[in-house]
Design an enzyme around this catalytic site. Structure first.
Site, short mmCIF file in Angstrom:
data_model
loop_
_atom_site.label_atom_id
_atom_site.label_comp_id
_atom_site.label_asym_id
_atom_site.label_seq_id
_atom_site.Cartn_x
_atom_site.Cartn_y
_atom_site.Cartn_z
N ASN A 251 46.43 53.13 31.78
CA ASN A 251 45.56 52.80 30.63
C ASN A 251 44.96 54.09 30.09
OD1 ASN A 251 42.90 53.33 31.99
ND2 ASN A 251 43.75 51.80 33.39
N ASP B 103 45.08 46.18 37.19
CA ASP B 103 44.98 44.87 37.86
C ASP B 103 46.29 44.46 38.51
OD1 ASP B 103 42.31 44.37 37.28
OD2 ASP B 103 42.79 43.70 35.25
N LYS C 188 65.25 56.13 39.62
CA LYS C 188 64.96 55.92 38.21
C LYS C 188 65.83 54.79 37.66
CE LYS C 188 65.10 58.13 33.75
NZ LYS C 188 65.53 59.28 32.96
N PHE D 245 31.44 48.16 35.77
CA PHE D 245 31.65 48.28 34.32
C PHE D 245 32.64 47.20 33.91
CE2 PHE D 245 29.96 51.99 32.08
CZ PHE D 245 29.23 52.57 33.12
N LYS E 3 31.59 38.24 35.62
CA LYS E 3 32.03 39.27 36.56
C LYS E 3 30.89 39.66 37.51
CE LYS E 3 34.75 43.49 36.11
NZ LYS E 3 35.29 44.52 35.23
N LYS F 290 31.47 38.94 41.56
CA LYS F 290 31.73 40.09 42.43
C LYS F 290 30.50 40.56 43.18
CE LYS F 290 35.51 41.31 39.48
NZ LYS F 290 36.46 42.30 39.09
#
Ligand SMILES: Cc1cc2nc3c(=O)[nH]c(=O)nc-3n(C[C@H](O)[C@H](O)[C@H](O)COP(=O)(O)O)c2cc1C
Length: 403
Positions: A214, A282, A292, A328, A342, A346
């Site tokens: 990301n 995730d 490859k 976050f 969340k 958690k």
């Protein structure tokens, strides 16, 4: 940049080491930040760098050894007036000789006397030949200075001007500046606290040359680490690939995949405060292809992914009394609802939620804007540079951590 970094008064002592030429850059750095700088030279320092160069950058005269007991200048008692004027004192480079006289409390020179006379934080940056640094006399002098509260920052390893290789180099300007900011920090409310911060992206390899990741740069996590360190915390940062690890004074634990990050976090799960600012993948490929994957003969590639373990939830499950867990949430829709969900799921004490689809904030940008939630409700919006947002986040954490 935090506002307390501007308009500060820094007293710089320069002694006669080969790296004295580098302090010109340090002085420019402080001046760019809006600080006033007074400079004190040892007699030997003048052999290595010109007072004229430095006084040009400070816009002030450089104080020289001959000013110490000079009847023309002595009436202003330079070592006392400079020591009183300063908000922080730095010696860079600090020769073996000056380290020794600092450890003995020797006021026979202007610099030695100013070190004794000042009540502000003192940071020494020893730099010398590696054998001089390793000598027990030097090490003991450093320890003595540390015992009575001076910051003594170890030199860096590398090529030395004397032709040797080893520990002895004066650190880079940014490193010297960071230690100075820390010594000037108006907040010390995390002194003695052990903090874990996670930062940056993770990489989930599909084959040896391709991965899922990301756009996180880790900047927000680094600012959280930096501001905690300024406030006195002992900081460890578990960071993904590509994160800028130049911040000194903290322990860096570089990792690659979400599984590596999970393992590193579980090892450090006893920290007093854990701030999870990393953008953890995730999902991962259950069995990455060992070779490859070739394009030849394929019209597509269907990926079968499995979920990674949830680091925040696993830390939440083993949370001990008095420990704080801060998360976050990067969201693109229904920010508040997702953040609250969340937080509860958690076992978090705080969650900072940001809308990563908003322009100019979030991934890779200089600025950030987060909404902060606690179990009892929303605490407000923290907006500004990532450093400012991080500092405000610590204001909230520091208020709660000892409750
Ligand atoms: C070329 C040269 C380079 C030197 N570099 C260093 C150095 O990097 N660190 C150090 O501790 N001493 C160094 N010295 C020795 C100091 O200059 C010497 O001990 C001097 O007396 C230090 O004075 P001061 O500490 O009052 O500034 C160097 C000497 C020479 C000749």
């Amino acid at each position: 940049m935090l506002s307390w970094k501007t308009d500060r008064r820094i007293l710089l002592g320069v002694s006669g080491g080969i790296s004295a030429y580098k302090v010109t850059d340090l002085v420019r750095h402080w001046r760019h930040a809006g600080c006033d700088v007074e400079i004190l030279f040892t007699e030997a320092a003048e052999r290595f760098v010109s007072p004229l160069v430095l006084s040009t950058f400070t816009g002030r005269r450089v104080w020289r050894e001959e000013d110490y007991l000079d009847p023309e200048k002595g009436f202003s008692i330079p070592h006392i007036s400079l020591a009183d004027w300063a908000e922080a004192m730095v010696v860079a480079p600090c020769t073996a000789h000056v380290l020794g006289l600092a450890a003995r409390g020797d006021s026979g020179t202007l610099l030695g006397a100013a070190l004794l006379a000042t009540r502000v934080p003192v940071t020494l940056f020893p730099a010398m030949n590696v054998h001089m640094w390793e000598h027990p006399a030097t090490q003991e002098a450093g320890e003595a200075c540390r015992r009575w509260g001076y910051g003594v920052v170890d030199p860096e390893e590398g090529d030395l001007a004397c032709g040797y290789e080893g520990k002895g180099r004066l650190p880079r300007t940014e490193v010297l500046a960071e230690w100075t900011w820390r010594s000037l920090s108006p907040k010390r409310d995390l002194q003695g606290k052990r903090v874990l911060v996670t930062a940056g992206p993770t990489r989930e390899y599909l084959d040896p040359v391709r991965f899922l990741s990301n756009p996180s740069t880790g900047r927000m996590g680094v600012e959280i680490a930096r501001t905690a360190w300024y406030r006195g915390a002992e900081v460890t940062v578990v960071c993904g690939p590509g994160v800028d690890r130049s911040l000194p004074g903290v322990t860096w634990v570089p990792v690659e995949s979400a599984q590596d990050m999970h393992a590193a976090c579980m090892d450090l799960a006893d920290r007093d405060v854990i701030v999870k600012a990393a953008a953890v993948g995730d999902y991962r490929a259950e069995t990455p292809n060992p070779q490859k994957v070739k394009r030849r003969g394929r019209t597509g590639w269907t990926l079968e992914l499995v979920a990674n373990r949830d680091i925040a939830a696993d830390l939440g499950a083993r949370k001990r009394p008095g420990q704080m867990l801060v998360g976050f949430a990067a969201e693109t829709q229904d920010l508040a609802a997702h953040a609250r969900e969340k937080l509860a799921a958690k076992g978090l004490d705080l969650i900072a939620a940001n809308d990563v689809s908003a322009p100019g904030v979030g991934f890779g940008s200089e600025e950030n804007e987060v909404r902060l939630f606690a179990p009892e409700g929303e605490l407000g919006v923290l907006a500004g540079s990532k450093e400012e947002v991080a500092d405000r986040l610590w204001d909230h954490i520091a208020l709660r951590v000892d409750r």
